[in-house]
Design a protein around this motif. Structure first.
Motif, short mmCIF file in Angstrom:
data_model
loop_
_atom_site.label_atom_id
_atom_site.label_comp_id
_atom_site.label_asym_id
_atom_site.label_seq_id
_atom_site.Cartn_x
_atom_site.Cartn_y
_atom_site.Cartn_z
N ALA A 29 38.20 34.11 40.02
CA ALA A 29 37.88 32.95 40.85
C ALA A 29 37.65 31.69 40.02
O ALA A 29 38.00 30.59 40.47
CB ALA A 29 36.63 33.25 41.69
N VAL A 30 37.05 31.82 38.85
CA VAL A 30 36.62 30.61 38.12
C VAL A 30 37.47 30.29 36.90
O VAL A 30 37.41 29.17 36.39
CB VAL A 30 35.13 30.74 37.69
N HIS A 79 34.80 31.99 47.43
CA HIS A 79 36.01 32.34 46.67
C HIS A 79 35.74 33.55 45.77
O HIS A 79 36.56 34.47 45.67
CB HIS A 79 36.45 31.14 45.82
N ILE A 80 34.59 33.57 45.13
CA ILE A 80 34.22 34.70 44.26
C ILE A 80 34.10 35.98 45.08
O ILE A 80 34.62 37.04 44.69
CB ILE A 80 32.91 34.40 43.51
N SER A 136 42.01 41.41 34.62
CA SER A 136 41.58 40.01 34.55
C SER A 136 41.98 39.38 33.23
O SER A 136 42.40 38.21 33.19
CB SER A 136 40.05 39.92 34.71
N GLY A 154 36.20 39.89 39.64
CA GLY A 154 36.28 38.93 40.72
C GLY A 154 35.84 37.54 40.30
O GLY A 154 36.47 36.54 40.66
N ILE A 155 34.77 37.47 39.53
CA ILE A 155 34.28 36.17 39.05
C ILE A 155 35.31 35.51 38.14
O ILE A 155 35.61 34.31 38.26
CB ILE A 155 32.94 36.34 38.33
N GLU A 205 37.53 37.25 46.01
CA GLU A 205 38.23 37.88 44.89
C GLU A 205 37.65 39.25 44.58
O GLU A 205 38.39 40.20 44.27
CB GLU A 205 38.16 36.98 43.64
#
Length: 425
Positions: free
Chosen positions: A197-198, A7-8, A238, A193-194, A11
């Motif tokens: 995703a989280v 997933h990371i 983000s 991206g991280i 993204e």
């Protein structure tokens, strides 16, 4: 765990594809600007008194793709060649906040209104800071342009003819500039991206809230973080995804690229302590005031011009053309990094000196990009007796060749550009 890693990665790739074509187009425009606008031309237009040079410095700085480290030696060189303290301050304030590449990435990730508002805010920041410096800390006497220096600047070869200029523009746009920002851009994309995703959407809204407090907090977050104008955009996107307001994200985009320890230290050294304090106050006022204004403007623009107030892409997916753009961007970044590494090794050991010439080698701390190394090369080559100066950016050294070299003058020149030099045995 494997699902989260995938997933990371997904993204991170979606962030890359979102900005790829716009970023590549921005690189090409930046390459064209690098050929069209020479440092000598800037110096001739930023000298003299009055508010005119401040206006020009602020305006010229907006499209130039200089990060907060690259703008330091350029601004120091402008100052040495006759730019007023106010004009130099305006250039330092407006330039690192934006650039053609950064503006285009802002358009695709944060929307058209944000992309228009951001360079306007950068221009206003430069005008405000330059005007304050001119009023509160003017030059006791106008710095005189050094005729020898400007004549020596002509030694820096400029491309002639359409083919040579096109080649130089492509080399800067697709090799030099990507190589300069590759590391910071990669870090920004990976972090974005991280986070996507989280971290759940609107996660920050419960902590930041709305209004002035959230803008002030994001401004404080941006001040100690070293980010370039382009690499900071994915992070700002983000933050908005996690619940920050557009104004809070703008405060981060102004404060982050415009402040870092090297910039502040150099401003104090080259322009004086009072100008340094005015610079910091201007950044704070612009980040806070610009953030409040954008948050006020966004809902009203959404009612009047819904197309202009669009919030950009949100990584719902990517088509084949987007994936192609991501692949092209990866190739450009990888190639620029590889060529930069090879170029850094072009002068191993000592460079050959001609008959009757000597060679001195200097360690130079604080160089981070091609603009840093180019400023050192140009500044040293303007000195009497210097035949050539070859700078190895990766190794942090400069090899100077010539006759009758005076080490103290070379050290003073490099130090005046904001770096820390020392003569190697």
């Amino acid at each position: 765990m494997l699902e989260m890693i995938l997933h990371i990665i997904t993204e991170i790739w979606l962030v890359t594809t979102d900005m790829a074509w716009w970023l590549i187009f921005g690189f090409l425009v930046a390459g064209a600007l690098s050929v069209a606008i020479s440092p000598v031309w800037l110096e001739r237009h930023l000298g003299g008194g009055g508010f005119g040079p401040v206006w020009k410095a602020s305006l010229f700085g907006v499209p130039l793709p200089l990060c907060s480290c690259g703008v330091i030696p350029v601004a120091a060189s402008l100052r040495q060649h006759g730019a007023s303290r106010a004009a130099t301050s305006a250039f330092l304030l407006s330039t690192p906040q934006t650039g053609v590449d950064s503006i285009l990435v802002t358009w695709t990730l944060l929307g058209p209104l944000f992309a228009v508002f951001r360079p306007v805010a950068a221009l206003a920041t430069g005008l405000l800071g330059g005007g304050l410096v001119q009023g509160l800390d003017p030059d006791p006497h106008q710095v005189a342009q050094d005729g020898k220096a400007l004549a020596g600047a002509g030694r820096v070869e400029r491309p002639q003819g359409v083919r040579a200029k096109s080649r130089a523009a492509l080399d800067y746009g697709l090799v030099t500039l990507p190589g300069d920002i590759a590391r910071a851009l990669l870090v920004g994309i990976v972090i974005a991206g991280i986070l996507a995703a989280v971290v759940p959407p609107d996660f920050l809204s419960g902590y930041l809230g709305r209004g002035a407090l959230s803008i002030a907090l994001m401004m404080i977050v941006g001040i100690p973080i070293y980010v370039c104008a382009t690499a900071s955009v994915p992070l700002a996107a983000s933050f908005i995804f996690m619940g920050a307001t557009p104004g809070a994200a703008l405060a981060f985009l102004i404060a982050g690229p415009a402040t870092n320890a090297a910039t502040v230290t150099t401003i104090g050294k080259v322009l004086g302590r009072r100008t340094m304090m005015i610079y910091l106050a201007t950044v704070a006022i612009s980040a806070f005031g610009g953030g409040l204004m954008l948050d006020w403007l966004m809902p009203r623009a959404a009612d009047l011009l819904p197309q202009l107030s669009g919030a950009g892409h949100h990584h719902e997916g990517a088509g084949w053309f987007d994936h192609l753009g991501g692949a092209v961007l990866v190739v450009v970044m990888t190639r620029s990094w590889w060529l930069a590494r090879r170029k850094g090794a072009c002068c191993e050991g000592t460079c050959d000196a001609g008959a009757g010439e000597e060679t001195l080698e200097f360690a130079v701390e604080g160089m981070n990009c091609s603009h840093c190394s180019n400023s050192v090369t140009r500044g040293v080559e303007e000195l009497a007796g210097v035949t050539s100066c070859r700078v190895d950016l990766e190794a942090g050294r400069a090899v100077v060749t010539g006759s009758g070299l005076v080490p103290d003058r070379i050290l003073a020149t490099i130090s005046g550009l904001g770096f820390t030099p020392s003569l190697k045995d």
